[in-house]
Design an enzyme around this catalytic site. Structure first.
Site, PDB file in Angstrom:
ATOM      1  N   GLU A 182      -1.999   2.654  -1.405  1.00 33.02           N
ATOM      2  CA  GLU A 182      -2.161   2.795  -2.923  1.00 33.02           C
ATOM      3  C   GLU A 182      -3.535   2.117  -3.410  1.00 33.02           C
ATOM      4  OE1 GLU A 182       0.427   2.974  -6.788  1.00 33.02           O
ATOM      5  OE2 GLU A 182       0.937   1.670  -5.146  1.00 33.02           O
TER       6      GLU A 182
ATOM      7  N   HIS B  93       0.031   6.157   0.183  1.00 29.59           N
ATOM      8  CA  HIS B  93      -0.552   7.080  -0.912  1.00 29.59           C
ATOM      9  C   HIS B  93      -1.625   7.605  -0.362  1.00 29.59           C
ATOM     10  CE1 HIS B  93       1.632   5.751  -4.552  1.00 29.59           C
ATOM     11  NE2 HIS B  93       0.413   6.009  -5.121  1.00 29.59           N
TER      12      HIS B  93
ATOM     13  N   ARG C 281       9.266   3.632  -2.824  1.00 27.87           N
ATOM     14  CA  ARG C 281       9.969   3.029  -4.016  1.00 27.87           C
ATOM     15  C   ARG C 281      10.636   3.962  -4.930  1.00 27.87           C
ATOM     16  NH1 ARG C 281       3.775   1.805  -5.832  1.00 27.87           N
ATOM     17  NH2 ARG C 281       3.435   3.397  -7.194  1.00 27.87           N
ATOM     18  N   ASP C 282      11.072   3.365  -6.227  1.00 28.27           N
ATOM     19  CA  ASP C 282      11.752   4.254  -7.108  1.00 28.27           C
ATOM     20  C   ASP C 282      11.023   4.925  -7.988  1.00 28.27           C
ATOM     21  OD1 ASP C 282      10.448   2.014  -8.195  1.00 28.27           O
ATOM     22  OD2 ASP C 282      12.102   1.526  -9.723  1.00 28.27           O
ATOM     23  N   GLU C 283      10.117   6.089  -7.125  1.00 29.26           N
ATOM     24  CA  GLU C 283       9.238   6.884  -7.743  1.00 29.26           C
ATOM     25  C   GLU C 283       9.410   8.005  -7.073  1.00 29.26           C
ATOM     26  OE1 GLU C 283       4.866   6.503  -9.736  1.00 29.26           O
ATOM     27  OE2 GLU C 283       5.526   4.912  -8.593  1.00 29.26           O
TER      28      GLU C 283
END
Length: 964
Positions: free
Chosen positions: A755, A776, A479-481
């Site tokens: 996650e 994660h 994702r955007d991380e």
């Protein structure tokens, strides 16, 4: 009675040989980052109890040979005993060792080394790409750079140095200079840059030559932030420094360096590129031979020299990112909307390589996702990351089939599924391959057991690490991380250190941690490199990576040099925590992330855990003070050892007074609280520890052996139960398949660690939480307990100089084994059940010893190197449970998996929802009977339950010895 034997192979004396010689961390290049690289070697021998008694090193440099004789047993990260290696200097080193068997090995194969650092300031200027005429360039606009130069006769050596604010790849005369990707990685750009050092002699020829560079923004120009507030942090456009040093046989030297004479172009095929967005490539805009001499670059523009500060570039010490593996399409799916989706059978990190034939201008779109929802790609978990690549065909493929081949260059995705839109003609799945990428670390750890679900869990932890060890240890890769969250690696570092040789990788990241910390008065940011500008105050379990990770690396690799270098960072973090203590001497009353993602936390409040954040913070205050004291002792700093040991003891006493009752209860009566007190050594009184452990086991059972811990407690709870005599409870937690549990995701088809414990809900939908990643690694930290306890292999001294062999067979398994490539060689432990016996086999590497604790409860003993086997009674399987009925206490029903299954399956036959509620909501008390818990159950259902339990009791009775 314990039977200890040596296998016949190890009962003889055999000639020893040096099987491996390395310098510092990297083994993929002869270039070293240090002028005095430390040396390590592994000795192979079949002799038992073998110990090195001395070693001799021999160095060849400039036609001369020198040697150094070393006494003792040291063979790991041994200090360089010669004069320093000069920049660019090439040497060879060999070693031979003597052992306590009276023999001396032959000289090892020579190890070629070269100084991979730059002597003096760089001549290269930083150059970027020209802006489009009359337009503002797009953020992170990619492009190409080139330069032609002449090479004279008698070239002896050519070495390329390069770094970037962004990501780059260099070509010389049409050939890429190496197989590395996403260079130079991501570091704390303002303070530290990596450069690669590459021998390119073979790519050059006398006369005209050319160098070309692909350049994109990568992490440097990415937007960082959440909830629509993302913005560039470092800069808006990429730039690169390139320096090619030529050395001739007559001693002359020349340097080709980037500068304003270079030419640049943004009209090439690489249209756009972003870490989160993906890449767009228009093959029609490809210019053949652009990185070869003679190319007409009149339409290119002068490369602008960029302004701004550049940190000193130093040689990369971590292994680089490479293409590691390729996976074929496993299945081709057609979604309800009619889209074509490819399933690769494994959640991975990388990109797709396609081979395609079609008309010029035809554009293919590739979208990536980790899971499907309602049969379509689940894109919501990606948040603002488009994760989309496009390829526009040139229409002039090469090869027999006229195919064009393409793979994105400067992006990566986390995905199992890829949607392919607008493929020309019929799609042949063999034309698309998933390319797995991560830092090219050496695999060092393995685990296998008789339970395929546990094997898959371990494999998921492995794949989670692979996907998130890309340039730095990230939280997630999709994702955007994709950020270097300190808390994740703090809890996962022991597992990471076992599965892969991650020493160089984590050493590099710790340097950035210390640099970022230096700007914050000792406070470690929650992510490193720090790009969010949030939570600048200390955060427990996250900032404690400063103390925990260096200590773990010392324990697992024996690297005292790293510990010494990181010690100021460790101490500064501890000192920052001392400043936020309250009058009780504890860390309380501040915002904390706490036991992040406790499964009881609401989807939108992941920090709302059962264990209070003050308990987590105060436990870590003790932990970091204690680790600083221990590190000071290792480093011979007696003053600091005394100071921080006293502070740790004050904190320990304050913690017990504040949070632990005289009866051994925690004021947060939650599993993470008990695990912290036990595993951090806060509770030391045996009686109190037992009371805490007993209550922890009670809590585990009361919750139906479902997980009730988050990021902080999950790596600790199995150990906390084990050390207090509750291995069965730890086993039930590990082997639980109901949600939440480690194995619930496995039963849902997970191929990486999630996650959230319920990233996929039981109804098959994706968790509605704003954070829902399917890759994660943090919760995969249980793998370390599987290595150390289930199979039974752990370090008993730094770097595995002494091993701990202590298998604890689980009653549900028939066998388990693990192996780990220690700094001294391969160590193995395995056990299996044969009748009423446990057979244990172990391999202890040469130069080490092992403390052995067998599962029959016999006294510990020490063995030397070699292969060993033991045959001991099986003390594992408990007596089969007896009668079960409606009058059986709930606790006994839960501790009897067959009775538990009989009850809920009977309910489910008539009331599926009622069975789910029974399993999820029942609190498994000791003083409540099953009948009492079924107060509102229909009488007919209760009768069926009673019948099922009676049948189970009769079946067991028939199996008893007197009835057999």
């Amino acid at each position: 009675m314990t039977n200890t034997t040596l296998t016949p192979q190890s009962a003889t004396r055999q000639q020893a040989a040096v099987s491996r010689l390395t310098a510092e961390y990297r083994t993929d290049t002869p270039f070293v980052a240090e002028p005095r690289p430390r040396l390590s070697w592994i000795t192979a021998t079949g002799s038992t109890d073998w110990q090195q008694t001395g070693a001799e090193l021999r160095l060849s440099r400039g036609g001369m040979t020198e040697s150094a004789v070393l006494g003792g047993a040291e063979s790991v990260l041994v200090e360089w005993p010669f004069g320093p290696i000069a920049a660019g200097e090439q040497v060879e080193v060999e070693v031979r060792v003597s052992g306590n068997d009276g023999g001396t090995t032959d000289w090892s194969a020579p190890l070629a080394l070269a100084g991979g650092f730059v002597d003096g300031p760089w001549q290269a200027e930083a150059i970027g790409l020209p802006s489009p005429v009359g337009e503002e360039p797009a953020l992170g606009q990619p492009g190409q750079l080139r330069y032609e130069f002449t090479v004279g006769e008698g070239l002896a050596r050519a070495t390329l140095f390069a770094t970037a604010h962004g990501v780059y790849q260099a070509e010389i005369n049409g050939t890429e200079v190496d197989d590395q990707i996403l260079k130079p990685g991501w570091t704390a750009y303002a303070d530290r840059l990596n450069h690669e050092t590459t021998d390119v002699t073979a790519l050059l020829a006398p006369g005209a030559n050319a160098i070309g560079v692909w350049l994109a923004g990568g992490w440097f120009t990415e937007k960082y932030g959440f909830h629509g507030f993302a913005k560039p942090f470092y800069g808006e456009q990429p730039a690169v420094k390139v320096e090619l040093r030529l050395e001739y046989t007559d001693g002359t030297r020349e340097t080709v360096a980037s500068g304003p004479a270079w030419r640049a172009f943004t009209g090439g095929p690489l249209v756009s590129s972003g870490i989160y967005a993906g890449e767009a490539f228009d093959a029609r805009r490809t210019e053949a031979d652009w990185s070869k001499p003679g190319f007409d670059d009149a339409h290119w523009l002068p490369a602008p020299v960029t302004n701004g500060d550049w940190a000193e570039a130093t040689p990369a010490i971590a292994p680089p990112v490479r293409r590691i593996e390729e996976l074929p399409v496993r299945d081709v799916l057609t979604t309800p909307s009619g889209a074509t989706v490819l399933d690769f059978g494994q959640n991975l990190v990388g990109r797709l390589r396609i081979r395609v034939t079609g008309e010029a201008g035809h554009t293919i779109t590739l979208r990536h996702a980790e899971v499907l929802e309602d049969g379509e790609l689940s894109l919501r978990p990606l948040r603002q990351a488009a994760a989309t690549d496009t390829y526009t065909l040139a229409g002039s493929g090469i090869g027999e089939a006229g195919e064009e081949e393409w793979e994105p260059r400067f992006t990566f995705h986390g995905f199992r599924y890829a949607q392919v839109d607008n493929w020309p003609g019929e799609l042949d799945p063999a034309a698309i391959t998933a390319v797995v990428i991560h830092n090219d670390m050496r695999r060092t750890g393995w685990f296998e057991c008789s339970d395929p679900l546990l094997n898959r869990l371990h494999e998921n932890a492995l794949w989670g690490m692979r996907g998130n060890f890309l340039a730095l240890p990230t939280d997630c890769p999709q994702r955007d991380e994709r950020l270097g969250w300190t808390g994740d690696i703090q809890v996962f570092s022991p597992t990471a250190s076992y599965l892969y040789d991650s020493l160089g990788f984590l050493d590099s990241w710790l340097r950035d941690l210390a640099l970022e910390q230096g700007h914050r008065n000792g406070v470690v940011p929650i992510i490193v490199p720090s790009v969010l500008g949030m939570l600048e105050s200390p955060v427990a379990a996250w900032g404690d990576a400063a103390t925990v990770v260096p200590w773990v690396l010392f324990e697992r690799f024996g690297d005292a040099g790293l510990l010494r270098r990181q010690y100021p960072s460790m101490r500064d973090w501890a000192d920052a925590l001392l400043k936020v203590r309250d009058r009780s001497g504890l860390w309380q009353g501040q915002m904390q992330l706490g036991d992040w993602l406790d499964p009881a936390a609401p989807p939108d409040k992941p920090g709302a855990a059962r264990t209070h954040g003050d308990i987590v913070a105060s436990a870590y205050l003790f932990r970091s003070l204690d680790l600083v004291a221990q590190a000071a002792a290792v480093l011979g700093n007696d003053a600091d050892n005394g100071t921080y040991a006293a502070l740790a003891e004050e904190t320990r006493q304050s913690f017990l007074a504040e949070y632990v009752t005289p009866a051994g209860r925690m004021v947060s009566d939650a599993q993470t609280a008990y695990s912290l007190a036990l595993m951090f050594g806060i509770s030391t009184d045996p009686a109190q520890r037992q009371a805490l452990g007993d209550r922890l086991a009670d809590l585990a059972r009361l919750g139906g052996y479902r997980i009730a811990t988050g990021f902080v407690g999950t790596p600790l709870i199995a150990d906390a139960l084990t050390v207090t005599g509750h291995l069965y409870a730890a086993e039930r937690l590990l082997t639980q398949t109901e949600c939440p549990s480690w194995l619930y995701p496995v039963t849902q088809g997970a191929t990486t660690i999630w996650e959230r414990w319920d990233s996929i809900l039981e109804d098959g939908s994706v968790n509605p939480g704003e954070m829902t990643s399917f890759n994660h690694y943090a919760l995969g930290a249980i793998a370390d307990w599987m290595h150390r306890t289930v199979a039974g292999l752990a370090p008993a001294a730094p770097g595995y100089r002494k091993l701990a062999i202590a298998p604890r067979p689980l009653s549900s398994l028939t066998q388990a084994s693990t192996s780990h490539e220690t700094p001294y060689g391969l160590a193995k432990v395995g056990w299996k059940r044969v009748g009423d016996r446990i057979l244990v086999d172990a391999t202890v590497p040469p130069g080490t010893t092992a403390v052995v604790s067998l599962p029959d409860g016999s006294a510990e003993f020490v063995v030397g190197s070699g292969r060993h086997s033991w045959d001991v009674p099986d003390a594992g399987p408990a007596a089969e449970p007896g009668a079960a009925s409606l009058d059986t206490p709930l606790a006994d029903i839960m501790d009897d998996p067959q009775a538990y299954a009989a009850v809920w399956q009977t309910i489910e036959a008539q009331d599926r929802a009622g069975a789910a509620a029974f399993r999820k909501d029942t609190v498994w008390y000791r003083q409540t009977t099953l009948d009492q818990s079924l107060l509102f159950t229909q009488p007919a259902v209760k009768q069926d339950i009673a019948a099922a339990l009676a049948a189970l009791t009769d079946e067991r009775s028939a199996r008893t010895p007197e009835n057999s």
